[in-house]
Design an enzyme around this catalytic site. Structure first.
Site, PDB file in Angstrom:
ATOM      1  N   PRO A 254      -2.651  -3.263   7.466  1.00 35.48           N
ATOM      2  CA  PRO A 254      -3.696  -2.406   8.026  1.00 35.48           C
ATOM      3  C   PRO A 254      -4.979  -2.603   7.231  1.00 35.48           C
ATOM      4  O   PRO A 254      -5.008  -2.405   6.017  1.00 35.48           O
ATOM      5  CB  PRO A 254      -3.133  -0.990   7.828  1.00 35.48           C
ATOM      6  CG  PRO A 254      -2.156  -1.120   6.703  1.00 35.48           C
ATOM      7  CD  PRO A 254      -1.629  -2.508   6.724  1.00 35.48           C
TER       8      PRO A 254
ATOM      9  N   CYS B  98      -4.832   3.033  -0.443  1.00 37.34           N
ATOM     10  CA  CYS B  98      -6.251   2.700  -0.324  1.00 37.34           C
ATOM     11  C   CYS B  98      -6.994   3.110  -1.600  1.00 37.34           C
ATOM     12  O   CYS B  98      -6.943   4.270  -2.007  1.00 37.34           O
ATOM     13  CB  CYS B  98      -6.876   3.399   0.879  1.00 37.34           C
ATOM     14  SG  CYS B  98      -8.652   3.071   1.030  1.00 37.34           S
TER      15      CYS B  98
END
Length: 330
Positions: free
Chosen positions: A18, A102
């Site tokens: 992703p 992230c």
């Protein structure tokens, strides 16, 4: 062969990571055509979903040809994450993935993404609640730890498995490293070699050649590879890895005709999905890699990334074919 819940995967599957503003439906479709076994959406804010923010809800678009496809969400608030699970379920993905990796400051500052690596108990309890809240398989993507002094990934992975996740993807860097230095796969191998682990363990970070993918499989013994930056503007990377696995030889690089045709399709699909302005703008990041290694190409690349409308880009594609023909640049 590995499975994510009831989803049977091939031996050593290749997963599209992703990536924000990259892993959208047009790009996922191209990667799927070229051998990606599982694809994941861009990460989606749980807060954005429950506010019905246009950018977040648009990222829920998935298509049958992509399957198996995972929708990745991030957040640190339990109620918001559970509500977002319910919203995501309505789009009928095959997998829900939680982003605990992230490193971007605006995400971490909210305690989400890699920020949650400073509170492993919260990370585990949040995951447990989400697993109980859905019948879809939950997977996790994370990093080795917050920094070099807090790497507890073997323990963390086991705890996440014990509350019900069906697979884990681990990026071989800490949050403190961001994307600097080299990814360290040894701690990921330690997770895989933990005798209590029985879910698939996928490696991520610095898989930029077929040889590196083979090393991850044969030397580190992982269950699959999650590929990110090497695929940007180069969806052929998946088929090149698989060809190398099968033959031990490098696949011929795509011809100029192939490069232009795929770049053209990518732009056409992006415009169909996002509209002219965004479609043109957000496809720009791919052109460097679509035409990497082509001599005397700078003027054409500059036209592609500075054209404000699709006609300018399509005209440049035609110029490229007129100039270079169907030459293959290895």
């Amino acid at each position: 062969m590995p499975k994510i819940g009831d989803i049977q995967l091939p031996d050593f599957p290749l997963l599209l990571a992703p990536m924000e503003d990259v892993s959208d439906p047009p790009f996922r479709a191209l990667c799927k055509e070229n051998g990606a076994d599982v694809v994941y959406t861009e990460f989606i804010s749980s807060e954005g979903l429950i506010r019905d923010a246009a950018k977040s809800t648009m990222k829920l678009d998935i298509y049958e040809a992509e399957r198996p496809v995972g929708i990745q969400i991030f957040g640190a608030n339990l109620d918001s994450m559970l509500q977002s699970v319910e919203i995501v379920e309505r789009t009928k993905p095959d997998i829900i993935d939680i982003n605990f990796g992230c490193p971007v400051k605006k995400v971490v500052s909210r305690g989400a993404g890699a920020g949650i690596l400073k509170d492993i108990d919260l990370m585990v309890s949040l995951t447990a609640a989400m697993v109980k809240h859905t019948d879809l398989p939950i997977t996790v993507k994370t990093r080795l730890g917050w920094d070099d002094d807090s790497i507890k990934i073997v323990e963390v992975a086991e705890r996440l498995q014990d509350v019900g996740i069906k697979a884990i993807s681990i990026h071989g860097r800490t949050r403190a490293q961001m994307y600097k230095g080299n990814a360290d796969w040894k701690p990921i191998a330690a997770v895989k070699n933990n005798p209590r682990m029985h879910i698939p363990v996928f490696g991520n970070g610095d898989i930029n050649t077929p040889e590196r993918a083979l090393e991850m499989r044969d030397d580190y013994g992982l269950d699959g590879a999650m590929i990110g930056r090497a695929s940007i503007g180069y969806p052929w990377f998946f088929r090149e890895v698989k060809h190398f696995f099968e033959t031990g030889e490098h696949m011929a690089k795509p011809t100029m005709q192939e490069r232009v045709e795929v770049a053209r399709r990518h732009l056409e699909m992006s415009i169909a999905w996002k509209g002219e302005t965004l479609g043109v703008f957000e496809t720009r990041r791919h052109y460097t890699n679509y035409f990497k290694g082509i001599p005397n190409f700078k003027e054409y690349r500059m036209k592609m990334v500075t054209s404000d409308d699709s006609k300018g880009v399509f005209d440049t594609f035609n110029e490229v074919l007129d100039k270079f023909g169907n030459h293959r640049f290895d």
